[in-house]
Design an enzyme around this catalytic site. Sequence first.
Site, short mmCIF file in Angstrom:
data_model
loop_
_atom_site.label_atom_id
_atom_site.label_comp_id
_atom_site.label_asym_id
_atom_site.label_seq_id
_atom_site.Cartn_x
_atom_site.Cartn_y
_atom_site.Cartn_z
CG HIS A 12 -7.78 1.33 -3.35
ND1 HIS A 12 -8.57 1.98 -3.50
CD2 HIS A 12 -7.99 0.60 -4.81
CE1 HIS A 12 -8.00 2.75 -4.74
NE2 HIS A 12 -7.88 1.37 -5.92
CG HIS A 53 -3.43 4.90 -9.41
ND1 HIS A 53 -4.26 5.80 -10.40
CD2 HIS A 53 -4.37 4.78 -9.17
CE1 HIS A 53 -5.26 5.67 -10.92
NE2 HIS A 53 -5.32 4.42 -9.91
O1 G3P Z 1 -7.43 -3.14 -8.41
C1 G3P Z 1 -8.65 -2.47 -8.02
C2 G3P Z 1 -8.34 -0.64 -8.05
O2 G3P Z 1 -7.27 -0.67 -8.17
C3 G3P Z 1 -8.04 -0.65 -9.95
O3 G3P Z 1 -8.54 0.59 -9.70
O4 G3P Z 1 -7.47 2.90 -10.76
O5 G3P Z 1 -7.77 1.97 -8.60
O6 G3P Z 1 -6.60 1.36 -9.39
P1 G3P Z 1 -7.56 1.71 -10.00
CA CA Z 2 -5.27 -0.48 -8.00
#
Ligand code: G3P
Ligand code: CA
Length: 230
Positions: A12, A53
């Site tokens: 992630h 992000h």
């Molecule tokens: O795709 C899963 C996750 O990345 C979504 O939430 O806020 O981490 O982009 P975020």
């Molecule tokens: Ca994400």
Amino acid sequence: MTDLNNLTCIAHRGASGYEPENTLRAFARAIELNCPWIELDVHMADGYIMVIHDEDLSRTTNGNGKMSDCSYEYLRKLDAGHGESIPTLAEVLSLVSHRARVNIELKGHGAAEPVCSLLKELSWGPQEFLISSFDHEELAQVDSSFTRGALFNRRVDSYVDAAKRINAKIIILDRRLTTRTEIDHAHEAGMELWVYTANKPKHIRKLKALGADGIFSDFPDRAMKIASEG
Ligand code: G3P
Ligand code: CA
């Protein structure tokens, strides 16, 4: 790139538990850990596809203001952690170079078309990518040769129906929304259900027991270890 016991592990924002999120260091670390997938977030800024992000620069860089208001030159001077620049999507793909598959999450508007154009210029197969978004209108603009992942961060009447409306094959749910019922519904519809973000071993184990198909983790080695357990 082999998935362990059919449970896909996704780094992630790269291996963001170990390195600054969405940086080349984080993606390189995920590859060192042999993670089969990396996830990253993209915003358009000054005509470039930037890997970051937040639209606001202040959390992950030493800059201020909104991505979309900044020039490429300004963005590239910022420190995104440990001296790393905010990478472009092209730089990340060059680093990864087929050693992992890549989940590209579209943030903000207007990224679907330039992202698909870039991916089609490369010699990667479409199966090496998953394109996802919380913005289902944007996701619907993604070229049909790529797999779409419909992201949800709140309850809706039917995740399956919402995903079907935009021809998404993978439902990606917040961990706190995930139940065995939702996973079973996805499977009955021929879809996979992936879950974000699980970092604690007890959470990863629970999702595995529920039958989740994919787990996003900032510590992908933890998810891979648990996935490989019998
Ligand atoms: O795709 C899963 C996750 O990345 C979504 O939430 O806020 O981490 O982009 P975020
Ligand atoms: Ca994400």
